[in-house]
Design an enzyme around this catalytic site. Structure first.
Site, short mmCIF file in Angstrom:
data_model
loop_
_atom_site.label_atom_id
_atom_site.label_comp_id
_atom_site.label_asym_id
_atom_site.label_seq_id
_atom_site.Cartn_x
_atom_site.Cartn_y
_atom_site.Cartn_z
N ASP A 161 0.89 -1.16 0.03
CA ASP A 161 0.09 0.04 -0.07
C ASP A 161 0.72 1.39 -0.01
O ASP A 161 1.63 1.47 0.87
CB ASP A 161 -0.83 -0.01 1.15
CG ASP A 161 -2.23 0.84 0.88
OD1 ASP A 161 -1.89 1.89 0.52
OD2 ASP A 161 -3.01 0.81 1.77
N ARG A 163 -0.24 4.35 -0.36
CA ARG A 163 -0.99 5.78 0.02
C ARG A 163 -0.57 6.62 1.33
O ARG A 163 0.05 5.52 2.24
CB ARG A 163 -2.36 5.19 0.30
CG ARG A 163 -3.24 4.86 -0.66
CD ARG A 163 -4.60 4.30 -0.43
NE ARG A 163 -4.54 3.18 0.11
CZ ARG A 163 -5.76 2.49 0.71
NH1 ARG A 163 -7.04 2.95 0.28
NH2 ARG A 163 -5.62 1.32 1.31
#
Length: 255
Positions: A161, A163
């Protein structure tokens, strides 16, 4: 323990309409390692099929993307504000892809927030968990060959991930939100926001029913990414559905 906000002195306003004028010359030390600063660019009405909202557009000094806040009710200065951070997903949100649960999460969140006294959804332009649209399609191709969503990202040279929620943290501070109850199954969102100085006073589960197309994706999120998803319960729900692809009204947000 939350870190002190680098923008805690942002002036308070009485209405959303005052935000643009307040932020014309806004500049601050920024959030996170990249010192991200945001300012409000525009505010407008947004009537939707899920309820009446207002939409707030933000500029930021990091990624040249326009992130927005979808606001229901009076959120300025709110405590324990029901809040959803939703990452952009073109294939799911706009095209109705069944490979993920993104569209269902977005629609259920908006419907849920639109029925409450007040609520907030931050729509973050972080396609494919932050790897971008083209790379997400490359990851899809690897998944077609048998890799799960985590290994596909790793094979492309990314983390599970990518983000970052520093933009979201500053957006919350810019709206003078005192504390939030986050609609999420992802503990990393909570950890990142708290590390950036945001007070997360609670978590509201946001689990969507699985389908034959996305069950493996949801199982991977639970088993490898630490998401709070009861896979066995979702298997039971799936087996009881007459048509597992039709999800309207079957989600359990906030339960």
């Amino acid at each position: 323990m939350s870190a002190p906000s680098p923008c805690s002195g942002v002036p308070r306003v009485a209405t959303l309409d005052e935000l643009v004028e307040r932020d014309k010359n806004h500049d601050c030390g920024g959030f996170g390692v990249h010192h991200i600063c945001v300012r409000v660019e525009a505010v407008a009405e947004l009537p939707t099929r899920f309820g009446r909202f207002r939409i707030v557009a933000f500029w930021n000094n990091r990624d040249a993307k326009d992130h927005v806040a979808i606001v229901h009710g009076d959120v300025l200065g709110a405590e324990d504000l029901p809040t959803r951070l939703h990452s952009e997903c073109l294939t799911g949100d706009a095209l109705g892809s069944l490979r993920c649960d993104c569209r269902d999460q977005l629609e259920v969140a908006l419907r849920h927030l639109g029925q409450m006294e007040r609520g907030l959804l931050l729509y973050m332009r972080q396609e494919g968990r932050g790897i971008g649209l083209a790379n997400k399609i490359k990851a899809y191709a690897l998944q077609d060959r048998g890799l799960d969503t985590v290994d596909a990202n790793l094979a492309l040279g990314f983390r599970d991930d990518e983000r970052d929620y520093a933009v979201a943290a500053h957006m919350l501070v810019s709206l003078n939100v005192a504390s939030i109850k986050l609609l999420t199954n992802n503990p990393n969102k909570v950890r990142q926001l708290e590390s950036l100085g945001i007070k997360v006073s609670g978590r509201l589960p946001h689990v969507m029913p699985a389908t034959e197309y996305n069950r493996f994706y949801l199982q991977t999120k639970a088993a490898r990414s630490g998401h709070f998803i009861d896979v066995e319960e979702e298997k039971r729900r799936f087996s009881e559905q007459d048509d597992p692809v039709v999800l309207e009204g079957a989600a359990t947000a906030g339960s």
